[in-house]
Structure formats: structure tokens, C-alpha cells
Design a protein around this motif. Structure first.
Motif, PDB file in Angstrom:
ATOM      1  N   GLN A  61      12.687  49.501  58.976  1.00 23.21           N
ATOM      2  CA  GLN A  61      12.039  49.315  57.688  1.00 23.21           C
ATOM      3  C   GLN A  61      11.986  47.827  57.405  1.00 23.21           C
ATOM      4  O   GLN A  61      12.932  47.102  57.713  1.00 23.21           O
ATOM      5  CB  GLN A  61      12.842  50.036  56.605  1.00 23.21           C
ATOM      6  CG  GLN A  61      12.251  49.930  55.230  1.00 23.21           C
ATOM      7  CD  GLN A  61      13.017  50.776  54.231  1.00 23.21           C
ATOM      8  OE1 GLN A  61      13.248  51.949  54.484  1.00 23.21           O
ATOM      9  NE2 GLN A  61      13.415  50.188  53.138  1.00 23.21           N
ATOM     10  N   SER A  62      10.895  47.363  56.816  1.00 24.56           N
ATOM     11  CA  SER A  62      10.730  45.946  56.575  1.00 24.56           C
ATOM     12  C   SER A  62      10.155  45.700  55.189  1.00 24.56           C
ATOM     13  O   SER A  62       9.410  46.518  54.656  1.00 24.56           O
ATOM     14  CB  SER A  62       9.781  45.358  57.634  1.00 24.56           C
ATOM     15  OG  SER A  62       9.546  44.000  57.399  1.00 24.56           O
ATOM     16  N   SER A  63      10.510  44.570  54.626  1.00 25.45           N
ATOM     17  CA  SER A  63       9.896  44.069  53.395  1.00 25.45           C
ATOM     18  C   SER A  63       9.314  42.707  53.743  1.00 25.45           C
ATOM     19  O   SER A  63       9.930  41.673  53.496  1.00 25.45           O
ATOM     20  CB  SER A  63      10.938  43.940  52.279  1.00 25.45           C
ATOM     21  OG  SER A  63      11.505  45.179  51.984  1.00 25.45           O
ATOM     22  N   PRO A  64       8.131  42.698  54.362  1.00 26.65           N
ATOM     23  CA  PRO A  64       7.613  41.476  54.979  1.00 26.65           C
ATOM     24  C   PRO A  64       7.453  40.289  54.040  1.00 26.65           C
ATOM     25  O   PRO A  64       7.582  39.153  54.474  1.00 26.65           O
ATOM     26  CB  PRO A  64       6.278  41.906  55.565  1.00 26.65           C
ATOM     27  CG  PRO A  64       5.955  43.208  54.960  1.00 26.65           C
ATOM     28  CD  PRO A  64       7.218  43.812  54.497  1.00 26.65           C
ATOM     29  N   PHE A  65       7.171  40.534  52.781  1.00 16.01           N
ATOM     30  CA  PHE A  65       6.931  39.427  51.868  1.00 16.01           C
ATOM     31  C   PHE A  65       8.119  39.102  50.974  1.00 16.01           C
ATOM     32  O   PHE A  65       7.974  38.414  49.965  1.00 16.01           O
ATOM     33  CB  PHE A  65       5.669  39.696  51.042  1.00 16.01           C
ATOM     34  CG  PHE A  65       4.456  39.853  51.898  1.00 16.01           C
ATOM     35  CD1 PHE A  65       3.931  38.776  52.587  1.00 16.01           C
ATOM     36  CD2 PHE A  65       3.863  41.098  52.050  1.00 16.01           C
ATOM     37  CE1 PHE A  65       2.823  38.920  53.398  1.00 16.01           C
ATOM     38  CE2 PHE A  65       2.754  41.253  52.860  1.00 16.01           C
ATOM     39  CZ  PHE A  65       2.229  40.164  53.538  1.00 16.01           C
ATOM     40  N   ALA A  66       9.301  39.598  51.360  1.00 23.27           N
ATOM     41  CA  ALA A  66      10.513  39.276  50.602  1.00 23.27           C
ATOM     42  C   ALA A  66      10.741  37.770  50.675  1.00 23.27           C
ATOM     43  O   ALA A  66      10.450  37.162  51.696  1.00 23.27           O
ATOM     44  CB  ALA A  66      11.710  40.028  51.185  1.00 23.27           C
ATOM     45  N   VAL A 100       9.371  37.406  47.589  1.00 23.45           N
ATOM     46  CA  VAL A 100       8.306  37.462  46.593  1.00 23.45           C
ATOM     47  C   VAL A 100       7.963  38.904  46.215  1.00 23.45           C
ATOM     48  O   VAL A 100       7.802  39.229  45.046  1.00 23.45           O
ATOM     49  CB  VAL A 100       7.040  36.723  47.104  1.00 23.45           C
ATOM     50  CG1 VAL A 100       5.902  36.832  46.110  1.00 23.45           C
ATOM     51  CG2 VAL A 100       7.366  35.270  47.405  1.00 23.45           C
ATOM     52  N   ASP A 101       7.836  39.762  47.215  1.00 24.99           N
ATOM     53  CA  ASP A 101       7.505  41.164  47.006  1.00 24.99           C
ATOM     54  C   ASP A 101       8.465  42.007  47.844  1.00 24.99           C
ATOM     55  O   ASP A 101       8.530  41.846  49.056  1.00 24.99           O
ATOM     56  CB  ASP A 101       6.053  41.417  47.434  1.00 24.99           C
ATOM     57  CG  ASP A 101       5.615  42.859  47.260  1.00 24.99           C
ATOM     58  OD1 ASP A 101       6.345  43.649  46.637  1.00 24.99           O
ATOM     59  OD2 ASP A 101       4.525  43.197  47.768  1.00 24.99           O
ATOM     60  N   SER A 102       9.184  42.897  47.219  1.00 26.98           N
ATOM     61  CA  SER A 102      10.196  43.676  47.942  1.00 26.98           C
ATOM     62  C   SER A 102       9.683  45.047  48.395  1.00 26.98           C
ATOM     63  O   SER A 102      10.471  45.918  48.721  1.00 26.98           O
ATOM     64  CB  SER A 102      11.444  43.840  47.087  1.00 26.98           C
ATOM     65  OG  SER A 102      11.104  44.510  45.890  1.00 26.98           O
ATOM     66  N   THR A 103       8.363  45.212  48.437  1.00 29.49           N
ATOM     67  CA  THR A 103       7.788  46.465  48.906  1.00 29.49           C
ATOM     68  C   THR A 103       8.191  46.708  50.359  1.00 29.49           C
ATOM     69  O   THR A 103       8.002  45.844  51.211  1.00 29.49           O
ATOM     70  CB  THR A 103       6.247  46.439  48.801  1.00 29.49           C
ATOM     71  OG1 THR A 103       5.883  46.191  47.443  1.00 29.49           O
ATOM     72  CG2 THR A 103       5.646  47.750  49.269  1.00 29.49           C
ATOM     73  N   HIS A 143      14.969  38.108  58.286  1.00 26.65           N
ATOM     74  CA  HIS A 143      14.524  39.264  59.066  1.00 26.65           C
ATOM     75  C   HIS A 143      13.070  39.627  58.737  1.00 26.65           C
ATOM     76  O   HIS A 143      12.568  40.637  59.208  1.00 26.65           O
ATOM     77  CB  HIS A 143      15.416  40.481  58.773  1.00 26.65           C
ATOM     78  CG  HIS A 143      16.400  40.776  59.847  1.00 26.65           C
ATOM     79  ND1 HIS A 143      17.687  40.335  59.804  1.00 26.65           N
ATOM     80  CD2 HIS A 143      16.284  41.469  60.995  1.00 26.65           C
ATOM     81  CE1 HIS A 143      18.329  40.748  60.874  1.00 26.65           C
ATOM     82  NE2 HIS A 143      17.486  41.444  61.626  1.00 26.65           N
ATOM     83  N   GLU A 144      12.438  38.833  57.931  1.00 28.09           N
ATOM     84  CA  GLU A 144      11.070  39.127  57.486  1.00 28.09           C
ATOM     85  C   GLU A 144      10.138  37.993  57.915  1.00 28.09           C
ATOM     86  O   GLU A 144      10.495  37.184  58.756  1.00 28.09           O
ATOM     87  CB  GLU A 144      11.061  39.314  55.961  1.00 28.09           C
ATOM     88  CG  GLU A 144      12.070  40.325  55.445  1.00 28.09           C
ATOM     89  CD  GLU A 144      11.906  41.745  56.003  1.00 28.09           C
ATOM     90  OE1 GLU A 144      10.873  42.054  56.619  1.00 28.09           O
ATOM     91  OE2 GLU A 144      12.835  42.546  55.823  1.00 28.09           O
ATOM     92  N   LEU A 145       8.942  37.921  57.327  1.00 24.41           N
ATOM     93  CA  LEU A 145       7.972  36.890  57.698  1.00 24.41           C
ATOM     94  C   LEU A 145       8.511  35.478  57.475  1.00 24.41           C
ATOM     95  O   LEU A 145       8.175  34.558  58.225  1.00 24.41           O
ATOM     96  CB  LEU A 145       6.665  37.086  56.931  1.00 24.41           C
ATOM     97  CG  LEU A 145       5.825  38.284  57.365  1.00 24.41           C
ATOM     98  CD1 LEU A 145       4.612  38.440  56.452  1.00 24.41           C
ATOM     99  CD2 LEU A 145       5.388  38.161  58.804  1.00 24.41           C
ATOM    100  N   PHE A 146       9.372  35.324  56.482  1.00 24.41           N
ATOM    101  CA  PHE A 146       9.994  34.021  56.237  1.00 24.41           C
ATOM    102  C   PHE A 146      10.792  33.568  57.458  1.00 24.41           C
ATOM    103  O   PHE A 146      10.777  32.390  57.824  1.00 24.41           O
ATOM    104  CB  PHE A 146      10.891  34.074  54.995  1.00 24.41           C
ATOM    105  CG  PHE A 146      11.567  32.770  54.696  1.00 24.41           C
ATOM    106  CD1 PHE A 146      10.877  31.748  54.059  1.00 24.41           C
ATOM    107  CD2 PHE A 146      12.885  32.540  55.067  1.00 24.41           C
ATOM    108  CE1 PHE A 146      11.484  30.529  53.798  1.00 24.41           C
ATOM    109  CE2 PHE A 146      13.501  31.331  54.810  1.00 24.41           C
ATOM    110  CZ  PHE A 146      12.803  30.327  54.171  1.00 24.41           C
TER     111      PHE A 146
END
Length: 158
Positions: free
Chosen positions: A113-118, A120-123, A71-74
């Protein structure tokens, strides 16, 4: 973030419109509907795994935790590679799949809400801080507009 039904209705319609699919091309339409909603299967996995938490806290406001890295950039990178390979076989099908999934992701990123770099980074980031009521209203608007446009499309008007 829109419901799976809203994703299926809106993202698939965008995909078939941009891929110039006609109402009688059922296989592309079905593929668009599936591609637009398949990402939400990860909610089922997390809902089963974390059912005790959801029983305690409820689903409302907690489903952003029930999202995999797809659901993110991955996920965008993954569908890009898959669509690139599919493009070698059927260019139009690749467009339908890529656009449907990408539009689904864009809706989730913009409205949820998104954690785009999950992982690696869960911000977590949030473009809009919508209340539950506002999210329901957005969902209903997406469904109403998409439903009307589907009727026009199926009648041969888009």
C-alpha cells in the motif's frame, strides 16, 4: 510488500546487474545490499514509537503505517538528487544506489500500500489486494529466485 531480506536480495541483484558489477567488486555489492534495504529502517522508528498500537493490533496488516515519506515519491526524488550528486564522483556507484533504492520502492508500491503524495495528500493506493498468505508466498518466491540468481552471479554467470 517484500521483507527487508527480500529487498536486499532482489533489489541489490538488479542494481549490480544493470551497473555491470563483477563478483569481485565487493564494495559495490555491499553498497547495493545496504541501499536496497536501508529504506526499511523507518519501520524500526515507527515500531518503537507506536509499540502500544502494535501490541494491541499486531504487526500483521499494519506495517504500511510504519513508513516515512522516504517510502513514497519524496524518497524517489531524494534518492534521485543524491544519486545525481554521487554521479559527479562515481558514476557506477550512483547507478548502484539509485537502482537499488528505486527497485525497493517499486516493489513496495506494486505489492503493498502506498501514499505516493505524502505528506501533502495521504490518500492510500493499492495495486493488488494481497492476503497475508499471498504476501508471504511472494516474499518466498522473490527470495528463492534472487537466491538462485545470486549463486549464478557469484559463480560468474550473470
Amino acid at each position: 510488500m517484500p521483507s527487508t531480506i527480500a529487498h536486499a536480495a532482489s533489489a541489490s541483484l538488479v542494481a549490480i546487474t544493470f551497473a555491470h558489477v563483477t563478483p569481485n567488486e565487493t564494495s559495490y555489492i555491499l553498497t547495493a545490499l545496504i541501499a536496497a534495504s536501508v529504506l526499511d529502517l523507518d519501520h524500526v522508528v515507527y515500531a518503537v514509537r507506536d509499540r502500544e498500537m502494535y501490541q494491541r493490533l499486531g504487526y500483521r496488516g499494519n506495517l504500511h503505517n510504519a513508513r516515512s515519506i522516504f517510502h513514497e515519491l519524496f524518497g524517489l526524488l531524494t534518492i534521485g538528487v543524491a544519486a545525481g550528486l554521487l554521479f559527479l564522483v562515481d558514476q557506477r556507484l550512483a547507478r548502484v544506489v539509485f537502482i537499488a533504492v528505486t527497485f525497493h520502492l517499486a516493489q513496495d508500491w506494486l505489492l503493498g500500500q502506498s501514499s505516493p503524495f505524502a505528506p501533502v495528500d495521504s490518500t492510500a493506493i493499492r495495486f493488488f489486494s494481497l492476503t497475508f498468505r499471498q504476501k508471504v508466498i511472494m516474499d518466498l518466491i522473490i527470495l528463492a529466485v534472487s537466491g538462485a540468481l545470486w549463486i549464478v552471479f557469484l559463480a560468474g554467470g550473470l
